[in-house]
Design a protein around this motif. Structure first.
Motif, mmCIF file in Angstrom:
data_model
loop_
_atom_site.group_PDB
_atom_site.id
_atom_site.type_symbol
_atom_site.label_atom_id
_atom_site.label_comp_id
_atom_site.label_asym_id
_atom_site.label_seq_id
_atom_site.Cartn_x
_atom_site.Cartn_y
_atom_site.Cartn_z
ATOM 1 N N LYS A 171 39.190 23.922 31.708
ATOM 2 C CA LYS A 171 39.208 25.205 31.014
ATOM 3 C C LYS A 171 37.967 26.041 31.343
ATOM 4 C CE LYS A 171 40.887 26.017 27.026
ATOM 5 N NZ LYS A 171 41.165 26.105 25.581
ATOM 6 N N LYS A 172 36.867 25.373 31.664
ATOM 7 C CA LYS A 172 35.632 26.098 31.986
ATOM 8 C C LYS A 172 35.713 26.809 33.337
ATOM 9 C CE LYS A 172 32.515 23.296 29.130
ATOM 10 N NZ LYS A 172 33.541 22.662 28.297
ATOM 11 N N VAL A 173 36.676 26.418 34.174
ATOM 12 C CA VAL A 173 36.858 27.094 35.465
ATOM 13 C C VAL A 173 38.267 27.677 35.569
ATOM 14 C CG1 VAL A 173 35.129 25.685 36.645
ATOM 15 C CG2 VAL A 173 37.500 24.910 36.615
ATOM 16 N N GLU A 174 38.882 27.940 34.422
ATOM 17 C CA GLU A 174 40.283 28.362 34.399
ATOM 18 C C GLU A 174 40.529 29.620 35.214
ATOM 19 O OE1 GLU A 174 43.760 28.086 30.993
ATOM 20 O OE2 GLU A 174 41.715 28.548 30.390
ATOM 21 N N LYS A 175 39.548 30.521 35.241
ATOM 22 C CA LYS A 175 39.734 31.774 35.974
ATOM 23 C C LYS A 175 39.832 31.561 37.482
ATOM 24 C CE LYS A 175 34.746 32.765 36.210
ATOM 25 N NZ LYS A 175 34.607 32.538 37.647
ATOM 26 N N ASP A 176 39.376 30.410 37.971
ATOM 27 C CA ASP A 176 39.378 30.142 39.408
ATOM 28 C C ASP A 176 40.468 29.173 39.840
ATOM 29 O OD1 ASP A 176 37.155 31.792 39.885
ATOM 30 O OD2 ASP A 176 35.785 30.191 39.310
ATOM 31 N N LEU A 177 41.388 28.811 38.943
ATOM 32 C CA LEU A 177 42.380 27.787 39.272
ATOM 33 C C LEU A 177 43.436 28.276 40.257
ATOM 34 C CD1 LEU A 177 42.934 25.887 35.890
ATOM 35 C CD2 LEU A 177 41.326 25.414 37.747
ATOM 36 N N GLY A 178 43.409 29.572 40.581
ATOM 37 C CA GLY A 178 44.292 30.070 41.627
ATOM 38 C C GLY A 178 43.834 29.698 43.020
ATOM 39 N N GLY A 244 39.004 28.363 52.534
ATOM 40 C CA GLY A 244 38.428 29.587 51.991
ATOM 41 C C GLY A 244 37.276 29.239 51.072
ATOM 42 N N PRO A 245 36.763 30.192 50.305
ATOM 43 C CA PRO A 245 35.619 29.922 49.429
ATOM 44 C C PRO A 245 35.925 28.840 48.402
ATOM 45 C CG PRO A 245 36.058 32.277 49.600
ATOM 46 C CD PRO A 245 37.224 31.587 50.215
ATOM 47 N N ILE A 246 34.950 27.982 48.165
ATOM 48 C CA ILE A 246 35.049 26.986 47.098
ATOM 49 C C ILE A 246 34.269 27.529 45.909
ATOM 50 C CG2 ILE A 246 34.445 24.633 46.377
ATOM 51 C CD1 ILE A 246 34.790 23.779 49.309
ATOM 52 N N LEU A 247 34.998 27.862 44.848
ATOM 53 C CA LEU A 247 34.375 28.505 43.691
ATOM 54 C C LEU A 247 34.177 27.559 42.516
ATOM 55 C CD1 LEU A 247 36.296 31.898 43.784
ATOM 56 C CD2 LEU A 247 33.954 31.423 44.560
#
Length: 353
Positions: A171-178, A244-247
């Motif tokens: 959940k702490k990285v939910e914005k990047d799960l795409g 690609g980028p690893i976020l």
């Protein structure tokens, strides 16, 4: 009742016969149906954590964990009886429930904000209070019991720790799960993370582990790729697999090698979520934290609300359970040793004979 206790740190657990406790106040007595054997139990068994860089070892005895002690914080049990002050509007006698273990003082601002896992005066089951390596266990209040509604106790027990721990980290990285994320560790937590990531709609994960069998298990569980963290070109393999980028990197191991590789893999603006407690110290180049605008964040288990969300996600999305190995309580020492030696894939679950 029988319980299996740490009598001395770094010594085999002792089988102890004692009276079955009776609930008082708001307490609930449960008959244990399943108790997961977690890597955190190893640290309790060993008596502390290595902090690295010559720092004094973090002693659990100095942090209020007294012996003899019954471990077990991933516990499912059948409700047997209630204390006289326990509310009766939730679970009832005979219900099979998961016990939420990360309990605080109940009075401070953190607890009142429903973040008991961050309380400075913890009363965690199996850590600060006796846990589930026993025939029976006391739970402080019915609100900490979550009805399993027919779920298998053996498969459900790990959700109290490895489940909610990985769910909270994701959940702490939910914005990047795409984008593909990187997960270090393919043990019980890593396999759990893969299952939950899929249920949360994530694109997928590249898993890093030094054990070939665990990398194989990760691929079978749906990992996009599996990389040997000891390989000389591990960083290049990660970058190629990501495409690609690893976020986002979630480190479920937490040693100097994994944190360094995870740090190196991150692109600008990326996040490193620290979960594992293996031990040691970080070796990051400090200027790069600012230059790459990185976020380094700790994630410690999860709160009660997240645990309830997790079980609902498991039910509605039909999340695949991690591999489990049921073992009788009498083999608790064998389970701990197999975990310590890295022989277990998934979770060992102690059950009544």
């Amino acid at each position: 009742m029988k319980s299996f206790k740490v009598l001395e740190f770094n010594e085999p657990l002792g089988e102890v016969d004692q009276d079955t406790p009776q609930p008082t106040g708001t307490q609930v007595l449960i008959r244990v149906k399943a108790a997961g054997v977690c890597h955190s139990d190893l640290h309790i068994w060993e008596g502390g954590y290595e902090l690295g860089h010559g720092r004094k070892r973090l002693s659990l005895k100095e942090r209020g964990i007294n012996l003899p002690h019954t471990m077990g914080h991933e516990t499912v049990g059948e409700v047997v009886s209630f204390g006289p002050d326990a509310p009766k509007d939730g679970v009832k006698v005979g219900d099979i429930a998961l016990a939420y273990p990360w309990i605080g003082c109940g009075k401070c601002a953190v607890c009142l904000a429903d973040e008991e896992n961050l309380c400075l005066q913890p009363r965690c089951l199996g850590v600060h209070c006796d846990g589930g390596y026993a025939d029976y266990m006391l739970v402080p209040h019915p609100k900490y019991l979550i009805d399993l509604k027919g779920m298998d106790p053996v498969l459900a027990a790990p959700y109290a720790c490895s489940g909610v721990t990985t769910y909270s980290a994701l959940k702490k990285v939910e914005k990047d799960l795409g984008n593909p994320i990187v997960i270090f560790g393919a043990g019980g937590l890593g396999l759990m993370a893969l299952s939950l990531l899929k249920a949360m709609g994530g694109k997928g994960a590249i898993v890093v582990d030094i054990d070939a069998n665990k990398r194989k298990a990760a691929l079978e569980a749906g990992a996009l790729a599996a990389v040997d963290g000891n390989a000389e070109d591990a960083l290049a393999q990660l970058q190629k697999a990501a495409g690609g980028p690893i976020l986002s990197v979630i480190d479920l191991v937490g040693n100097a090698q994994t944190t360094q590789l995870g740090f190196d893999a991150l692109s600008k603006g990326g996040s490193l979520i620290m979960v594992g407690l293996f031990g040691g110290g970080a070796t990051w180049a400090l200027p790069l934290i600012a230059m790459k605008a990185l976020t380094i964040q700790g994630s410690y288990v999860g709160n009660l609300k997240e645990t309830k969300e997790l079980l609902e996600l498991v039910r509605t999305k039909k999340v695949a359970p991690i591999p489990t190995t049921p073992m009788p309580f009498a083999k608790a020492n064998a389970a701990l040793n197999e975990l310590k030696e890295g022989k277990l894939v998934g979770r060992a679950i102690l059950t009544p004979a």
